[in-house]
Design a protein around this motif. Structure first.
Motif, PDB file in Angstrom:
ATOM      1  N   TRP A  83       0.838  -1.207   0.000  1.00  0.00           N
ATOM      2  CA  TRP A  83       0.000   0.000   0.000  1.00  0.00           C
ATOM      3  C   TRP A  83       0.874   1.259   0.000  1.00  0.00           C
ATOM      4  N   SER A  86       2.614   1.649  -3.325  1.00  0.00           N
ATOM      5  CA  SER A  86       1.665   2.097  -4.347  1.00  0.00           C
ATOM      6  C   SER A  86       1.405   3.600  -4.235  1.00  0.00           C
ATOM      7  N   LYS A  87       1.360   4.106  -3.006  1.00  0.00           N
ATOM      8  CA  LYS A  87       1.171   5.544  -2.804  1.00  0.00           C
ATOM      9  C   LYS A  87       2.355   6.334  -3.348  1.00  0.00           C
ATOM     10  N   ARG A  92      -2.656   6.400  -9.339  1.00  0.00           N
ATOM     11  CA  ARG A  92      -3.902   6.016  -8.657  1.00  0.00           C
ATOM     12  C   ARG A  92      -3.571   4.861  -7.716  1.00  0.00           C
ATOM     13  N   LEU A  94      -3.419   1.986  -4.764  1.00  0.00           N
ATOM     14  CA  LEU A  94      -4.365   0.973  -4.319  1.00  0.00           C
ATOM     15  C   LEU A  94      -5.245   1.531  -3.206  1.00  0.00           C
ATOM     16  N   SER A  95      -6.488   1.139  -3.204  1.00  0.00           N
ATOM     17  CA  SER A  95      -7.397   1.569  -2.149  1.00  0.00           C
ATOM     18  C   SER A  95      -7.322   0.608  -0.977  1.00  0.00           C
ATOM     19  N   VAL A  96      -7.610   1.125   0.204  1.00  0.00           N
ATOM     20  CA  VAL A  96      -7.622   0.254   1.374  1.00  0.00           C
ATOM     21  C   VAL A  96      -8.720  -0.802   1.223  1.00  0.00           C
ATOM     22  N   LYS A  97      -9.766  -0.480   0.466  1.00  0.00           N
ATOM     23  CA  LYS A  97     -10.852  -1.435   0.232  1.00  0.00           C
ATOM     24  C   LYS A  97     -10.331  -2.665  -0.507  1.00  0.00           C
ATOM     25  N   SER A  98      -9.488  -2.446  -1.537  1.00  0.00           N
ATOM     26  CA  SER A  98      -8.963  -3.582  -2.301  1.00  0.00           C
ATOM     27  C   SER A  98      -8.009  -4.417  -1.451  1.00  0.00           C
ATOM     28  N   THR A 114     -10.877  -1.874   8.476  1.00  0.00           N
ATOM     29  CA  THR A 114     -10.259  -0.718   7.814  1.00  0.00           C
ATOM     30  C   THR A 114      -9.443   0.092   8.818  1.00  0.00           C
TER      31      THR A 114
END
Length: 247
Positions: A83, A86-87, A92, A94-98, A114
Motif C-alpha cells: 500500500w 503504491s502511494k 492512482r 491501491l485503495s484500502v478497500k482492495s 479498515t
C-alpha cells in the motif's frame, strides 16, 4: 494462533514472503511497486524489528500488532508495505478497500478492519523511523543496467527481464541469500550477470560482460563473480554454468 518474538523464525519468514508474492500478484502491482514494497518489508521492516525489539517493548505501549507478533499480523504488514509503495509510485494508488478485500480472502487467522489497516500503517512507519526511501532499490539499478547493456549490444536483448525478476525473488527464499540485498548496486550487477548466464545461449557469450559491469559500476570483477556464484548456487545448487562462463 502461533506468536513469537521479534526474531522471526525461518519457516514464518518463508511463509509470509510467499504471502507477499501472492498478494503482489493478485493485486497486479507493477514491478517497481512490488520491489519497493519488498525492500521496505523484507529488508527494512524485518531487520528494524530485530534491532528495535527492546525499544519497541519499552516504548510502543505493547501495540497488539507487535506484541505478540503473529503470522497474521506480518501478513497485514506485507499488505501495508504494498500500500505504501503504491502511494509512492502509482498515480492512482491501491485503495484500502482492495487491500482489505484481499486480506479477508487469504489471511486465515484474523479479520482486520479498515481501522486496523490505518493503525498498521502507522506502526509500520514507526518501526521504520518514518524514513520511507524509494530510490535505493536494486530493481531500479537493474533496470538501468539492462537498458544500458541493450543500447550497447544486441546480445542484451537476449537477457530475459522476467528471468532477472525471478532470480531476485528466489534470493528471498533464505535469510542468508536475502542479505545480498543490503547492497542494491552490487546485487543489480550480479543479477544481470547471472541472468545473462541463465538466458543467453552459450554460443553467444562473446560479449565481455564482467569487464563492462566493472567499468560501469566500479565493482571488481572478483566481487561480482563471487555474488554471481552464490546466486547460481542458490538457483541450481551447482556452479557448473558459472564455471563455464567464468573460464
Amino acid at each position: 494462533m502461533e506468536s513469537f518474538g521479534h526474531h522471526i523464525p525461518p519457516h514464518v519468514r518463508r511463509h509470509v514472503l510467499e504471502f507477499f508474492f501472492l498478494s503482489s500478484s493478485q493485486l497486479r502491482v507493477p514491478p517497481i511497486v512490488k520491489y519497493t514494497a519488498l525492500s521496505l518489508f523484507a529488508d527494512r521492516f524485518f531487520r528494524s524489528l530485530r534491532r528495535k525489539s527492546r525499544l519497541l517493548a519499552e516504548n510502543d505501549t505493547g501495540n497488539w500488532l507487535l506484541q505478540p507478533l503473529r503470522l497474521s499480523n506480518l501478513q497485514l504488514f506485507a499488505l501495508i508495505s504494498i500500500w505504501i509503495s503504491s502511494k509512492i509510485h502509482d498515480t492512482r494508488p491501491l485503495s484500502v478497500k482492495s487491500l482489505k478485500s484481499l486480506g479477508d480472502e487469504i489471511i486465515k487467522d484474523q479479520h482486520f478492519t479498515t481501522r486496523d489497516f490505518a493503525e498498521a500503517e502507522l506502526v509500520f512507519m514507526k518501526v521504520l523511523g518514518f524514513e520511507i526511501g524509494a530510490l535505493n532499490i536494486a530493481f531500479i539499478f537493474l533496470e538501468d543496467l539492462l537498458l544500458q547493456f541493450r543500447e550497447l549490444s544486441k546480445v542484451g536483448d537476449l537477457v530475459n527481464f522476467d528471468a532477472c525478476m525471478n532470480v531476485m525473488d528466489l534470493l528471498y527464499e533464505t535469510e542468508e541469500t536475502s542479505m545480498i540485498y543490503s547492497s542494491p548496486h552490487s546485487l543489480a550487477a550480479s543479477v544481470l550477470v547471472a541472468s545473462y548466464v541463465l538466458t543467453v545461449p552459450k554460443q553467444q557469450w562473446e560479449f565481455p560482460l564482467l569487464p563492462w559491469v566493472k567499468y560501469v559500476t566500479s565493482y571488481k570483477e572478483e566481487e561480482i563473480g563471487e555474488l554471481v556464484k552464490v546466486i547460481l548456487q542458490h538457483v541450481f545448487q551447482t556452479t557448473t554454468e558459472w564455471e563455464g562462463f567464468a573460464r
